[in-house]
Design an enzyme around this catalytic site. Sequence first.
Site, PDB file in Angstrom:
ATOM      1  CD  GLU A  45      -2.020  15.717 -45.248  1.00  0.00           C
ATOM      2  OE1 GLU A  45      -1.892  15.301 -44.076  1.00  0.00           O
ATOM      3  OE2 GLU A  45      -2.554  16.796 -45.519  1.00  0.00           O
ATOM      4  CG  ASP A  56      -0.677  13.834 -35.143  1.00  0.00           C
ATOM      5  OD1 ASP A  56      -1.505  14.260 -35.964  1.00  0.00           O
ATOM      6  OD2 ASP A  56       0.537  13.736 -35.393  1.00  0.00           O
ATOM      7  CE1 TYR A 171      -4.853  20.443 -41.932  1.00  0.00           C
ATOM      8  CE2 TYR A 171      -3.121  18.947 -42.622  1.00  0.00           C
ATOM      9  CZ  TYR A 171      -4.292  19.192 -41.939  1.00  0.00           C
ATOM     10  OH  TYR A 171      -4.906  18.180 -41.253  1.00  0.00           O
TER      11      TYR A 171
END
Length: 265
Positions: A45, A56, A171
């Site tokens: 990734e 994040d 994911y």
Amino acid sequence: MTRLASAFAQDHPALVAFVTAGDPTAAATPAILDALVAGGADVIELGMPFTDPMADGPAIQAANIRSLAAGTTTADILSLATGFRARHPDVPLVLMGYANPMLRRGPEWFANAAAKAGVDGVICVDVPPEEDDALGPALRSAGLDLIRLATPTTDVARLPAVLDGASGFVYYVSVAGITGLQQAAQASIEDAVGRLKAATDVPIAVGFGVRTPDQAAAIARVADGVVVGSAIVEIVAAHGAAAAPHVADYVRSLKSAIETTRIPA
């Protein structure tokens, strides 16, 4: 069979490894990408740096800042992808990022440019399934997988929308929070993976908060893939342009744990 399908068709769960493009510089990134492959990562990734990476945690936020401060552009990221594909023709490469850089010049432009660079799939964190038409059709038309995110708050009513049009892998974000700061209890991961597997044949990879070989091995017993990002990014932060051998050693430790502790199907 596509590169992503091949990565998830092996006799062990796939190790999915994340780094930020252009961290610490675009010139240093190829060696770090090569180190991921050398360490045994099955899927790469490549994060697209963005000014407001809302999903994040501190490690990847800092990596975004370092990359942008070094002048990394979308053209640089596509160049990195092109170079990676030339060096590693069989290793899947996924771009992960946010909508603004992907849509600024139009979804068709981005999808075609990514495909031309040898990218296999895209994760766009902030385009929800309900807004699939913003990016999904362009990616599929260009032959790219759209990798969807599922979370602990994805309930039964919404799950079909998340899975509709998903491809490559799903994911599973194992914590209701940002990257790198915590890991979900193993029991909750097992329950979630079981629920997802009952609803789709698309492989399930689990990430957020995975740091140690033992954690990776535990997830590998139940999931089709294990995603590790922040811990790798922290190695890059510590060693800068000299990070490659340290990254390779760390990834190798994860891969060894995944391979040796898997439960046969």
